[in-house]
Design an enzyme around this catalytic site. Structure first.
Site, PDB file in Angstrom:
ATOM      1  N   LYS A   1      -8.297  16.246 -11.805  1.00  0.00           N
ATOM      2  CA  LYS A   1      -7.328  17.347 -11.988  1.00  0.00           C
ATOM      3  C   LYS A   1      -7.023  17.418 -13.474  1.00  0.00           C
ATOM      4  CE  LYS A   1      -4.779  19.621  -9.718  1.00  0.00           C
ATOM      5  NZ  LYS A   1      -4.827  21.093  -9.455  1.00  0.00           N
TER       6      LYS A   1
ATOM      7  N   TYR B   1      -2.665   3.760  -6.749  1.00  0.00           N
ATOM      8  CA  TYR B   1      -2.513   2.757  -5.686  1.00  0.00           C
ATOM      9  C   TYR B   1      -2.133   1.384  -6.266  1.00  0.00           C
ATOM     10  CZ  TYR B   1      -4.541   5.957  -2.225  1.00  0.00           C
ATOM     11  OH  TYR B   1      -4.773   7.008  -1.384  1.00  0.00           O
TER      12      TYR B   1
ATOM     13  N   ASP C   1      -9.768   8.779  -1.745  1.00  0.00           N
ATOM     14  CA  ASP C   1      -9.292   8.382  -0.412  1.00  0.00           C
ATOM     15  C   ASP C   1      -9.136   9.630   0.463  1.00  0.00           C
ATOM     16  OD1 ASP C   1      -8.233   7.013   1.717  1.00  0.00           O
ATOM     17  OD2 ASP C   1      -6.324   6.527   0.765  1.00  0.00           O
TER      18      ASP C   1
HETATM   19  C1  LIG Z   1      -5.343   0.509   1.939  1.00  0.00           C
HETATM   20  C2  LIG Z   1      -5.858   1.596   2.818  1.00  0.00           C
HETATM   21  C3  LIG Z   1      -4.958   1.753   4.020  1.00  0.00           C
HETATM   22  C4  LIG Z   1      -5.967   2.901   2.063  1.00  0.00           C
HETATM   23  C5  LIG Z   1      -6.884   3.868   2.747  1.00  0.00           C
HETATM   24  O1  LIG Z   1      -6.476   4.791   3.421  1.00  0.00           O
HETATM   25  C6  LIG Z   1      -8.311   3.693   2.607  1.00  0.00           C
HETATM   26  O2  LIG Z   1      -8.746   2.836   1.854  1.00  0.00           O
HETATM   27  O3  LIG Z   1      -9.048   4.473   3.242  1.00  0.00           O
HETATM   28 MG   LIG Z   2      -8.060   6.268   3.750  1.00  0.00          MG
END
Ligand SMILES: CC(C)CC(=O)C(=O)O
Ligand SMILES: [Mg+2]
Ligand SMILES: NC(=O)C1=CN([C@@H]2O[C@H](COP(=O)(O)OP(=O)(O)OC[C@H]3O[C@@H](n4cnc5c(N)ncnc54)[C@H](O)[C@@H]3O)[C@@H](O)[C@H]2O)C=CC1
Length: 392
Positions: free
Chosen positions: A201, A154, A259
């Site tokens: 992984k 990210y 995430d």
């Molecule tokens: C920056 C967010 C949109 C990323 C995400 O999906 C989250 O942090 O749950």
């Molecule tokens: Mg998310």
């Protein structure tokens, strides 16, 4: 959005700490408004005075300032004890950079809130019936998913060209050490310590192999009472559905896997609208670490629900405010050491969701098949919070 200047008995409230409120877009402001009402009740009943400031992040900031978050707001984030966040994004802003979500990513980076805690458990046993998974499989699920929040795919130097895109997926020793230490510290808060699973992984990715090696080293040296287990991310996605209780305890993973896999918690427990999260700049509780401490003896953190801005239901008063209100409970616990009040909010939510047979109010928003709106659910929780603050 501030608590009263004086207590009911005329004394001055204790200085409670600073909170920056960033409601964001779509359902963000709808559910944040309700959660702040709960905070105001707590401030009123306990005499603790919080200093609140409201500002912009996300599409609302893009519209006003041409950027998803301004430098001024980033600076404010560094000068508060906690940030209370709604959600950012929506189809009207698209994905071209800077999009609304980039504002949140920049705040996470600037605040170095590297440990995103996403608990997965049933807020009430009545919700077992709403899980798409069979009750006998999902009953008793109770884990804390810790997602690394400031690194991996990210972040880093991205390349975006017309026909080529690249997101480097990198992790360094300090980034891995600090987040797995939070997992160890949380597990050690229980007697006996909770089981910890590291998710990666390592069979394919170099950064995962480094992650696994360093996580193993940290646990051997610093948490010898815990035998760290490793789990591949793809099979975990399956096992969360078939045997979720096998992972009760603490799970820790990188940003991407965390995430995705933590959203699965919403599927397990009935609705994404119920789930809170805390993003912390250091380990919570009384640990031997000064990392990320705030001015009131807690941990600097940003608190937001796991869900996004839900544009499909925004503007209609339909969003479930529970995830946002439970994020408030996490804020009181981790950033303000207000454990009693955090427990009371969780108990109030449970009572509102419990069936009438179990003495609850059985309130159901649309995501749980009911007719209650955001405000109705919130008012029920507020009422229970006030009652429990007075009686327990
Ligand atoms: C920056 C967010 C949109 C990323 C995400 O999906 C989250 O942090 O749950
Ligand atoms: Mg998310
Ligand atoms: N932390 C943040 O600010 C996040 C922002 N987003 C952004 O949110 C926008 C929408 O993303 P989606 O993929 O649709 O995910 P989402 O989480 O907003 O919605 C997924 C589904 O869950 C439902 N839902 C979510 N929150 C709910 C609530 N409180 N009550 C009832 N139902 C709820 C929605 O109606 C939708 O059906 C996108 O722009 C995305 O990038 C997504 C995740 C996190």
């Amino acid at each position: 959005m501030t608590a009263p200047e004086t207590n009911a008995d005329g004394t001055t409230p204790a200085s409670g700490g600073k909170i920056l409120v960033l409601p964001g877009d779509h359902v963000g402001p709808e559910v944040v408004t309700e959660a702040i009402k709960v905070l105001n009740i707590i401030a009123e009943e306990t005499g603790r005075k919080f200093e609140l400031e409201v500002d912009l992040c996300g599409g609302c900031s893009l519209d006003k300032h041409g950027d998803s978050v301004t430098e001024e707001v980033l600076q404010k984030c560094l000068n508060v004890d906690a940030v209370f966040f709604g959600s950012a994004g929506g189809p009207e802003w698209g994905t071209a950079q800077p999009n609304p979500e980039s504002g949140l990513l920049r705040i996470r980076d600037r605040m170095q809130i590297f440990a995103n805690l996403r608990p997965c458990k049933f807020a009430s046993k009545a919700l077992l019936a709403y899980s798409p998974i069979k009750t006998e499989v999902v009953k008793g699920v109770d884990f804390m998913f810790i997602r690394e929040n400031c690194g991996g795919a990210y972040y880093g130097k991205k390349i975006e060209e017309a026909d080529y895109g690249c997101d480097p997926w990198e992790y360094s020793r300090p980034e891995i050490e600090r987040v797995v230490r939070v997992a160890g510290a949380l597990a050690m808060q229980h007697d006996p310590p909770l089981q910890v699973y590291s998710v990666d992984k390592a069979n394919v990715l170099a950064n995962s192999r480094v992650w696994r090696r360093i996580a193993t080293e940290v646990f051997e040296k610093e948490f010898p009472k815990i035998q760290l287990k490793h789990q591949l991310a793809d099979s975990l996605a399956l096992l969360f559905i078939t045997k979720p209780t096998a992972f009760n305890g603490v799970l820790v993973s990188d940003n991407t896997f965390g995430d995705i896999l933590s959203d699965e918690s919403g599927g397990l427990t009935g609705s994404l609208g119920l789930l809170p999260s805390a993003s912390l700049a250091g380990p919570p509780g009384n640990v031997d670490s000064k990392l990320g401490r705030n001015s009131v003896g807690g941990v600097v953190g940003l608190y937001e629900p796991v869900h996004g801005s839900a544009p499909d239901i925004s503007g209609k008063g339909l969003a479930n405010p529970t995830g946002q209100i439970l994020s408030l409970a996490m804020m009181l616990r981790y950033s303000f050491n207000m454990h009693r009040e955090a427990n009371i909010i969780e108990k109030a939510v449970e009572r509102c969701l419990d069936t009438r047979e179990d003495g609850g109010l059985e309130i159901r928003t649309g995501d749980l098949g009911g007719k209650a709106g955001t405000v109705e659910m919130s008012e029920a929780i507020q009422g229970e919070v006030r009652r429990l603050l007075k009686t327990t």
